[in-house]
Structures are given as C-alpha cells and as structure tokens.
Motif scaffolding. Structure first.
Motif, mmCIF file in Angstrom:
data_model
loop_
_atom_site.group_PDB
_atom_site.id
_atom_site.type_symbol
_atom_site.label_atom_id
_atom_site.label_comp_id
_atom_site.label_asym_id
_atom_site.label_seq_id
_atom_site.Cartn_x
_atom_site.Cartn_y
_atom_site.Cartn_z
ATOM 1 N N THR A 13 0.836 -1.198 0.000
ATOM 2 C CA THR A 13 0.000 0.000 0.000
ATOM 3 C C THR A 13 0.867 1.242 0.000
ATOM 4 N N ILE A 14 0.464 2.202 -0.821
ATOM 5 C CA ILE A 14 1.128 3.500 -0.903
ATOM 6 C C ILE A 14 0.160 4.517 -0.306
ATOM 7 N N ALA A 15 0.613 5.278 0.679
ATOM 8 C CA ALA A 15 -0.233 6.275 1.335
ATOM 9 C C ALA A 15 0.190 7.679 0.921
ATOM 10 N N ASN A 16 -0.789 8.513 0.680
ATOM 11 C CA ASN A 16 -0.564 9.924 0.383
ATOM 12 C C ASN A 16 -1.095 10.704 1.575
ATOM 13 N N ASP A 17 -0.196 11.243 2.394
ATOM 14 C CA ASP A 17 -0.597 11.911 3.623
ATOM 15 C C ASP A 17 -0.822 13.412 3.463
ATOM 16 N N VAL A 35 -2.303 8.286 -6.700
ATOM 17 C CA VAL A 35 -2.638 8.197 -5.281
ATOM 18 C C VAL A 35 -3.377 9.482 -4.909
ATOM 19 N N GLY A 39 -5.365 9.688 0.496
ATOM 20 C CA GLY A 39 -5.803 8.329 0.217
ATOM 21 C C GLY A 39 -4.666 7.350 0.061
ATOM 22 N N THR A 40 -5.005 6.164 -0.441
ATOM 23 C CA THR A 40 -4.027 5.110 -0.659
ATOM 24 C C THR A 40 -4.237 4.471 -2.027
ATOM 25 N N ALA A 41 -3.237 3.750 -2.450
ATOM 26 C CA ALA A 41 -3.304 2.934 -3.662
ATOM 27 C C ALA A 41 -2.464 1.697 -3.397
ATOM 28 N N THR A 42 -2.690 0.648 -4.171
ATOM 29 C CA THR A 42 -1.883 -0.556 -4.008
ATOM 30 C C THR A 42 -1.080 -0.800 -5.278
#
Length: 68
Positions: A13-17, A35, A39-42
C-alpha cells in the motif's frame, strides 16, 4: 517519497498523507499509480530490482523502490 523495500510479487500500500494528488511512476515506465489526496493505492511489482520513481504531477519528487 520515502525509500521503500518490498518483496517481489507482494501487494503493498502506498499512502498519500497530504492534500494534493500524486503519482508513483517508474522512470522506465514499468508502472504508474495515481494516489489521491489523503488516500491510498496498491501496487504489486513482480520483478526484483531497484526502481527509480517520480511523481508525474510534481517533478521535484523522486524516490526508490527496492524489490527483492
């Protein structure tokens, strides 16, 4: 971007904070994932190696994903 190390073939998972959209884009074109803000993306990378990445939206953002 922070540096990342993952296992080949494993979804991560990649998180965009922050509040702006970003992409995780391989410099050589192997993948390109959007992303959303906050949110997040995988992503799954099957081939081992070191991938140089960047954000297509913000050209100053770069990083590395190491796949073992």
């Amino acid at each position: 971007f922070s540096e990342a190390s993952v296992t080949a073939g494993t979804e991560f998972t990649i998180a965009n904070d922050d509040g702006r959209p970003h992409t995780v884009t391989d410099d050589a074109g192997a993948f390109d994932v959007a992303v959303p803000p906050g949110g997040t993306a995988t992503l799954t990378i099957d081939a081992p190696g070191t991938y140089q990445i960047h954000c297509k939206i913000h050209s100053s953002i770069h990083g590395t994903i190491t796949v073992a």
